[in-house]
Motif scaffolding. Structure first.
Motif, PDB file in Angstrom:
ATOM      1  N   THR A 105       0.847  -1.097  -0.111  1.00  0.00           N
ATOM      2  CA  THR A 105       0.025   0.105   0.033  1.00  0.00           C
ATOM      3  C   THR A 105       0.763   1.249  -0.200  1.00  0.00           C
ATOM      4  OG1 THR A 105      -0.169  -0.270   2.306  1.00  0.00           O
ATOM      5  CG2 THR A 105      -2.061  -1.236   1.111  1.00  0.00           C
ATOM      6  N   THR A 113       1.297   6.335  -7.129  1.00  0.00           N
ATOM      7  CA  THR A 113       0.393   7.141  -7.490  1.00  0.00           C
ATOM      8  C   THR A 113       0.679   8.712  -7.263  1.00  0.00           C
ATOM      9  OG1 THR A 113      -1.192   5.664  -6.582  1.00  0.00           O
ATOM     10  CG2 THR A 113      -2.161   7.680  -6.679  1.00  0.00           C
ATOM     11  N   LEU A 149      -9.253  -4.697   3.784  1.00  0.00           N
ATOM     12  CA  LEU A 149      -9.417  -5.218   2.419  1.00  0.00           C
ATOM     13  C   LEU A 149      -8.891  -6.875   2.466  1.00  0.00           C
ATOM     14  CD1 LEU A 149      -7.891  -2.509   0.331  1.00  0.00           C
ATOM     15  CD2 LEU A 149     -10.473  -3.191   0.578  1.00  0.00           C
ATOM     16  N   GLY A 182      -8.108  -7.152  -2.826  1.00  0.00           N
ATOM     17  CA  GLY A 182      -9.193  -6.294  -2.534  1.00  0.00           C
ATOM     18  C   GLY A 182      -9.106  -4.781  -3.176  1.00  0.00           C
ATOM     19  N   TYR A 183      -7.926  -4.206  -3.700  1.00  0.00           N
ATOM     20  CA  TYR A 183      -7.867  -2.974  -4.030  1.00  0.00           C
ATOM     21  C   TYR A 183      -8.243  -3.107  -5.536  1.00  0.00           C
ATOM     22  CZ  TYR A 183      -3.319  -4.199  -6.567  1.00  0.00           C
ATOM     23  OH  TYR A 183      -2.537  -4.960  -7.226  1.00  0.00           O
ATOM     24  N   ARG A 184      -8.533  -1.704  -6.040  1.00  0.00           N
ATOM     25  CA  ARG A 184      -8.980  -1.736  -7.518  1.00  0.00           C
ATOM     26  C   ARG A 184      -7.784  -1.642  -8.389  1.00  0.00           C
ATOM     27  NH1 ARG A 184     -12.813   3.025  -6.053  1.00  0.00           N
ATOM     28  NH2 ARG A 184     -14.483   1.927  -5.064  1.00  0.00           N
ATOM     29  N   ARG A 185      -7.704  -2.827  -9.167  1.00  0.00           N
ATOM     30  CA  ARG A 185      -6.394  -2.638 -10.090  1.00  0.00           C
ATOM     31  C   ARG A 185      -6.517  -1.833 -11.189  1.00  0.00           C
ATOM     32  NH1 ARG A 185      -6.260  -7.301  -7.206  1.00  0.00           N
ATOM     33  NH2 ARG A 185      -4.183  -8.493  -6.954  1.00  0.00           N
ATOM     34  N   GLN A 186      -7.668  -1.382 -11.388  1.00  0.00           N
ATOM     35  CA  GLN A 186      -8.043   0.005 -12.653  1.00  0.00           C
ATOM     36  C   GLN A 186      -8.797   0.857 -11.790  1.00  0.00           C
ATOM     37  OE1 GLN A 186      -9.334  -1.068 -16.223  1.00  0.00           O
ATOM     38  NE2 GLN A 186      -8.039  -3.051 -16.531  1.00  0.00           N
ATOM     39  N   ASN A 187      -8.066   2.041 -11.704  1.00  0.00           N
ATOM     40  CA  ASN A 187      -8.775   3.062 -11.047  1.00  0.00           C
ATOM     41  C   ASN A 187      -8.593   4.413 -11.677  1.00  0.00           C
ATOM     42  OD1 ASN A 187      -6.413   4.318  -9.770  1.00  0.00           O
ATOM     43  ND2 ASN A 187      -6.272   2.280  -8.913  1.00  0.00           N
ATOM     44  N   LYS A 223      -3.565   1.997 -13.816  1.00  0.00           N
ATOM     45  CA  LYS A 223      -4.058   0.565 -14.262  1.00  0.00           C
ATOM     46  C   LYS A 223      -2.696  -0.299 -14.040  1.00  0.00           C
ATOM     47  CE  LYS A 223      -7.163   1.316 -18.105  1.00  0.00           C
ATOM     48  NZ  LYS A 223      -7.389   1.409 -19.472  1.00  0.00           N
ATOM     49  N   SER A 224      -2.960  -1.610 -13.244  1.00  0.00           N
ATOM     50  CA  SER A 224      -2.077  -2.471 -12.969  1.00  0.00           C
ATOM     51  C   SER A 224      -2.008  -3.640 -13.710  1.00  0.00           C
ATOM     52  CB  SER A 224      -1.986  -2.821 -11.475  1.00  0.00           C
ATOM     53  OG  SER A 224      -3.211  -3.528 -11.106  1.00  0.00           O
TER      54      SER A 224
END
Length: 195
Positions: free
Chosen positions: A91, A98, A133, A137-142, A146-147
């Protein structure tokens, strides 16, 4: 192997640029995590680095790479770059990627691999305890990035290239297994929090 696809290039950077740095880092007691930054335009390497937690517990592979990137004199804009992480970022590292303005990151090993194959469970524990989470559980695209899992890119290849990339993947995993064993056998001698 030619660097004719992004999967091939990322694996080559891992094997030829990040792994030698990580081998040296683990030899002195650092963890097995590393990263690199490449240009989107031609996939050329801007910088590669590895974990340096012995100097500072915040210098995870990704954060140390970002530190070194920002120490470069002239550097490309992050919107024009690819961020490669050997392991799915924790994280803190996701946040650093980010805040630095990257719109992507690619990773080789998953959080579960870090926990299960490398006996370093902290990423998933922090996801659960701090953020509530579950794994993944995290958003891989946000809205920020994008991951991408490199294994998925390899699976999307065809024929001989796919077979070659799978062989290279196995070779890289074997080197990381050896590094993990080395780190685990010596980690009691260092004072890194969250060993």
């Amino acid at each position: 192997m030619p660097d004719n696809t992004i999967a091939a290039r990322l694996l080559n950077v891992m094997e030829q640029d990040i792994l030698p740095l990580t081998e040296r880092g683990v030899a002195v007691g650092n963890k097995v995590f590393g990263a690199a930054i490449l240009r989107k335009s031609d996939l050329s390497l801007v910088i590669a680095e590895t974990n340096n937690e012995l100097a500072n517990p915040l210098w995870h592979g990704e954060v140390h790479t970002l530190k070194r990137f920002y120490e470069l004199g002239e550097k490309p804009a992050t919107k024009d770059l690819i961020f490669l992480s050997t392991h799915e970022p924790c994280t803190m590292c996701m946040s650093a990627i980010t805040w630095a303005g990257f719109d992507n990151f690619y990773y080789f090993f998953s959080h579960e691999d870090s926990r299960d194959a490398f006996a370093i469970p902290h990423d998933l524990r922090i996801l659960k305890e701090v953020f509530g989470l579950e794994p993944g559980g995290y958003r891989r695209q946000n809205a920020f990035w994008k991951s991408f899992a490199i294994a998925d890119l390899v699976e999307a290849e065809n024929g001989k290239l796919k077979a070659d990339l799978k062989t290279q993947t196995a070779r890289i995993k074997a080197r990381y297994d050896a590094l993990s064993n080395s780190y685990q056998s010596s980690k009691g001698a260092n004072d890194i929090p969250l060993n």
